[in-house]
Design a protein around this motif. Structure first.
Motif, PDB file in Angstrom:
ATOM      1  N   ASP A  49      25.210   0.716   4.094  1.00  0.00           N
ATOM      2  CA  ASP A  49      25.110   0.590   5.544  1.00  0.00           C
ATOM      3  C   ASP A  49      23.829   1.212   6.071  1.00  0.00           C
ATOM      4  O   ASP A  49      23.136   0.614   6.893  1.00  0.00           O
ATOM      5  CB  ASP A  49      26.332   1.239   6.204  1.00  0.00           C
ATOM      6  CG  ASP A  49      27.610   0.490   5.866  1.00  0.00           C
ATOM      7  OD1 ASP A  49      27.513  -0.683   5.463  1.00  0.00           O
ATOM      8  OD2 ASP A  49      28.695   1.082   5.986  1.00  0.00           O
ATOM      9  N   PHE A  50      23.516   2.414   5.616  1.00  0.00           N
ATOM     10  CA  PHE A  50      22.262   3.049   6.004  1.00  0.00           C
ATOM     11  C   PHE A  50      21.953   4.178   5.029  1.00  0.00           C
ATOM     12  O   PHE A  50      22.810   4.619   4.251  1.00  0.00           O
ATOM     13  CB  PHE A  50      22.313   3.583   7.440  1.00  0.00           C
ATOM     14  CG  PHE A  50      23.188   4.794   7.617  1.00  0.00           C
ATOM     15  CD1 PHE A  50      22.679   6.072   7.488  1.00  0.00           C
ATOM     16  CD2 PHE A  50      24.541   4.652   7.922  1.00  0.00           C
ATOM     17  CE1 PHE A  50      23.488   7.195   7.650  1.00  0.00           C
ATOM     18  CE2 PHE A  50      25.355   5.759   8.089  1.00  0.00           C
ATOM     19  CZ  PHE A  50      24.823   7.030   7.955  1.00  0.00           C
ATOM     20  N   SER A  51      20.704   4.658   5.082  1.00  0.00           N
ATOM     21  CA  SER A  51      20.291   5.767   4.226  1.00  0.00           C
ATOM     22  C   SER A  51      19.292   6.633   4.979  1.00  0.00           C
ATOM     23  O   SER A  51      18.586   6.166   5.877  1.00  0.00           O
ATOM     24  CB  SER A  51      19.671   5.256   2.921  1.00  0.00           C
ATOM     25  OG  SER A  51      18.430   4.613   3.191  1.00  0.00           O
ATOM     26  N   LEU A  85      20.735  -4.870   5.476  1.00  0.00           N
ATOM     27  CA  LEU A  85      20.676  -6.130   6.205  1.00  0.00           C
ATOM     28  C   LEU A  85      21.720  -7.139   5.730  1.00  0.00           C
ATOM     29  O   LEU A  85      21.940  -8.155   6.393  1.00  0.00           O
ATOM     30  CB  LEU A  85      19.280  -6.753   6.061  1.00  0.00           C
ATOM     31  CG  LEU A  85      18.105  -5.894   6.533  1.00  0.00           C
ATOM     32  CD1 LEU A  85      16.789  -6.617   6.282  1.00  0.00           C
ATOM     33  CD2 LEU A  85      18.248  -5.534   8.008  1.00  0.00           C
ATOM     34  N   LEU A 137      14.250   6.219   7.044  1.00  0.00           N
ATOM     35  CA  LEU A 137      15.526   5.671   7.474  1.00  0.00           C
ATOM     36  C   LEU A 137      15.638   4.259   6.939  1.00  0.00           C
ATOM     37  O   LEU A 137      14.724   3.446   7.111  1.00  0.00           O
ATOM     38  CB  LEU A 137      15.625   5.656   9.010  1.00  0.00           C
ATOM     39  CG  LEU A 137      16.796   4.847   9.602  1.00  0.00           C
ATOM     40  CD1 LEU A 137      18.123   5.498   9.231  1.00  0.00           C
ATOM     41  CD2 LEU A 137      16.651   4.728  11.116  1.00  0.00           C
ATOM     42  N   ILE A 196      18.158   0.710   6.587  1.00  0.00           N
ATOM     43  CA  ILE A 196      19.278  -0.012   7.189  1.00  0.00           C
ATOM     44  C   ILE A 196      19.585  -1.230   6.343  1.00  0.00           C
ATOM     45  O   ILE A 196      18.696  -2.033   6.045  1.00  0.00           O
ATOM     46  CB  ILE A 196      18.946  -0.455   8.631  1.00  0.00           C
ATOM     47  CG1 ILE A 196      18.596   0.761   9.492  1.00  0.00           C
ATOM     48  CG2 ILE A 196      20.106  -1.231   9.241  1.00  0.00           C
ATOM     49  CD1 ILE A 196      18.096   0.398  10.876  1.00  0.00           C
ATOM     50  N   SER A 235      13.420  -0.589   5.656  1.00  0.00           N
ATOM     51  CA  SER A 235      13.098   0.829   5.541  1.00  0.00           C
ATOM     52  C   SER A 235      11.970   1.199   6.488  1.00  0.00           C
ATOM     53  O   SER A 235      10.970   0.488   6.596  1.00  0.00           O
ATOM     54  CB  SER A 235      12.688   1.161   4.095  1.00  0.00           C
ATOM     55  OG  SER A 235      12.336   2.525   3.963  1.00  0.00           O
ATOM     56  N   SER A 284      22.981   8.293   1.449  1.00  0.00           N
ATOM     57  CA  SER A 284      23.346   6.922   1.805  1.00  0.00           C
ATOM     58  C   SER A 284      24.850   6.833   2.045  1.00  0.00           C
ATOM     59  O   SER A 284      25.637   7.584   1.450  1.00  0.00           O
ATOM     60  CB  SER A 284      22.929   5.935   0.705  1.00  0.00           C
ATOM     61  OG  SER A 284      23.663   6.165  -0.478  1.00  0.00           O
ATOM     62  N   PHE A 337      17.257  -5.095   2.686  1.00  0.00           N
ATOM     63  CA  PHE A 337      17.192  -3.721   3.165  1.00  0.00           C
ATOM     64  C   PHE A 337      15.919  -3.517   3.970  1.00  0.00           C
ATOM     65  O   PHE A 337      14.853  -4.003   3.591  1.00  0.00           O
ATOM     66  CB  PHE A 337      17.219  -2.747   1.981  1.00  0.00           C
ATOM     67  CG  PHE A 337      17.753  -1.394   2.324  1.00  0.00           C
ATOM     68  CD1 PHE A 337      19.119  -1.187   2.445  1.00  0.00           C
ATOM     69  CD2 PHE A 337      16.906  -0.324   2.519  1.00  0.00           C
ATOM     70  CE1 PHE A 337      19.619   0.058   2.767  1.00  0.00           C
ATOM     71  CE2 PHE A 337      17.387   0.923   2.837  1.00  0.00           C
ATOM     72  CZ  PHE A 337      18.754   1.113   2.962  1.00  0.00           C
ATOM     73  N   THR A 395      10.409  -4.195   4.182  1.00  0.00           N
ATOM     74  CA  THR A 395      11.690  -4.849   3.949  1.00  0.00           C
ATOM     75  C   THR A 395      11.726  -5.343   2.515  1.00  0.00           C
ATOM     76  O   THR A 395      10.702  -5.685   1.930  1.00  0.00           O
ATOM     77  CB  THR A 395      11.909  -6.020   4.929  1.00  0.00           C
ATOM     78  OG1 THR A 395      13.218  -6.573   4.723  1.00  0.00           O
ATOM     79  CG2 THR A 395      10.881  -7.109   4.722  1.00  0.00           C
TER      80      THR A 395
END
Length: 336
Positions: free
Chosen positions: A320-322, A314, A310, A312, A293, A77, A291, A264
């Motif tokens: 920021d992202f994983s 929100l 993945l 992201i 996914s 992440s 978040f 989500t």
């Protein structure tokens, strides 16, 4: 920022949708979701898919009594932000500093589950964390917060009906605490406090789609007897409050070998109160974290499905992202 980042990781681990952090939370809901989403498989993967498509028998969907499972996951992440270091005394700003932050986290986690009964599974998750802060050129290699879980399915799975799983989880503070380090020279790998959570997961098969959702409540225990220097003050006590989390999503079987899931999660964290030795307090306001996914399950053998994901963020307080990768570890005799 490190404090909020760690709190976010704990929330995700509780709910099971963000495998880092998270996982925390691995909250299996039923055989259909496990077969398609393949987050933390409780049964043999080929048996799961057969039960999803055939729905031929009435049974429980957790780990079978007396059987074991071992899974490995690797998660990455990234969180980029700016930290605001400010001290206010008598209505005047005495210290103000804005510091950019870019943190890279890698988590290797081993999850073990054991079936006490056909409808009761207990397990543990042991994370090994590697973290880098590229702005401050800091790094840490250590254990994260080890967690223990129990999942109970009160009613047997019936094809075409809603499946319900109740779960509870205890997260320890085995990781490096953010409240016991030199915040200018060290990084943390854990939350710094114990937390206990409970909730329920629901799912239903609408062949070839599985819809699922879960909700959970987490209570974070107060931390006392601290001695951490923060600016011109010494931190003595932290009250992290509680958190609520809800998630929903669906899994779709593209074929016998490929499945896709999207989910989500929305989490609410109560305010955190920091108490200092001079009698003053600092309050970190409550926050809402979102978040998204996406996960792809790929069958590589009759007994192995590799899950890649993945995530992201929100909201501002989410990573920021994983990126994630998980797969079962097949050890001869483990499932006997």
């Amino acid at each position: 920022m490190n404090r909020w980042f760690v709190r976010g990781c704990v929330l995700w681990s509780v709910t099971g949708l963000f495998p880092v952090m998270a996982m925390a939370q691995e909250n299996s809901v039923d055989r259909a979701r496990e077969a398609l989403a393949q987050q933390e498989g409780d049964e043999d993967s080929s048996q799961q898919l057969e039960e999803v498509f055939q729905a031929a028998e009435k049974n429980y969907s957790l780990q079978k009594k007396g059987t074991h499972s071992l899974n490995y996951s690797l998660d990455y992440s990234y969180t980029g932000d700016q930290r605001l270091d400010i001290q206010i005394s008598d209505g005047s700003v005495r210290n103000l500093d804005i510091v950019p932050s870019a943190t890279h986290s890698f988590t290797n986690a081993f999850s073990y589950d054991y079936g006490l009964f056909d409808n009761l599974t207990v397990g543990t998750r042991v994370p090994l964390v590697v973290k880098y802060d590229t702005q401050d050129e800091l790094n840490v290699y250590d254990f994260g917060d080890i967690s223990f879980t129990a999942r109970w399915q009160p009613l047997a799975y019936v094809p075409g009906k809603m499946s319900t799983t109740l779960f509870t989880s205890l997260s320890t503070k085995t990781g490096v605490s953010p409240y016991e380090i030199d915040i200018k020279r060290q990084l943390s790998t854990g939350s710094g406090y114990y937390s206990i959570s409970g909730g329920a997961s629901l799912s239903k098969v609408l062949d070839p789609v599985v819809i699922f959702g879960s909700t959970s409540l987490t209570y974070n225990f107060q931390v006392q007897d601290l001695d951490q220097v923060r600016g011109a003050r010494v931190l003595e006590e932290v009250d992290p409050g509680f958190s609520l989390s809800g998630s929903a999503g669906f899994a779709y079987s593209l074929s016998y070998d490929i499945s896709l899931s999207v989910s989500t999660q929305i989490s609410y964290s109560d305010e955190t109160v920091l108490s200092f030795s001079d009698g003053t307090e600092a309050v970190a306001q409550d926050q809402v974290t979102g978040f998204l996914s996406m996960s792809l399950g790929t069958r590589v053998s009759d007994t192995t499905i590799i899950n890649t994901s993945l995530g992201i963020g929100l909201t501002e307080d989410a990573p920021d992202f994983s990126l994630g990768l998980s797969l079962p570890i097949n050890i001869s005799g483990l499932r006997d």
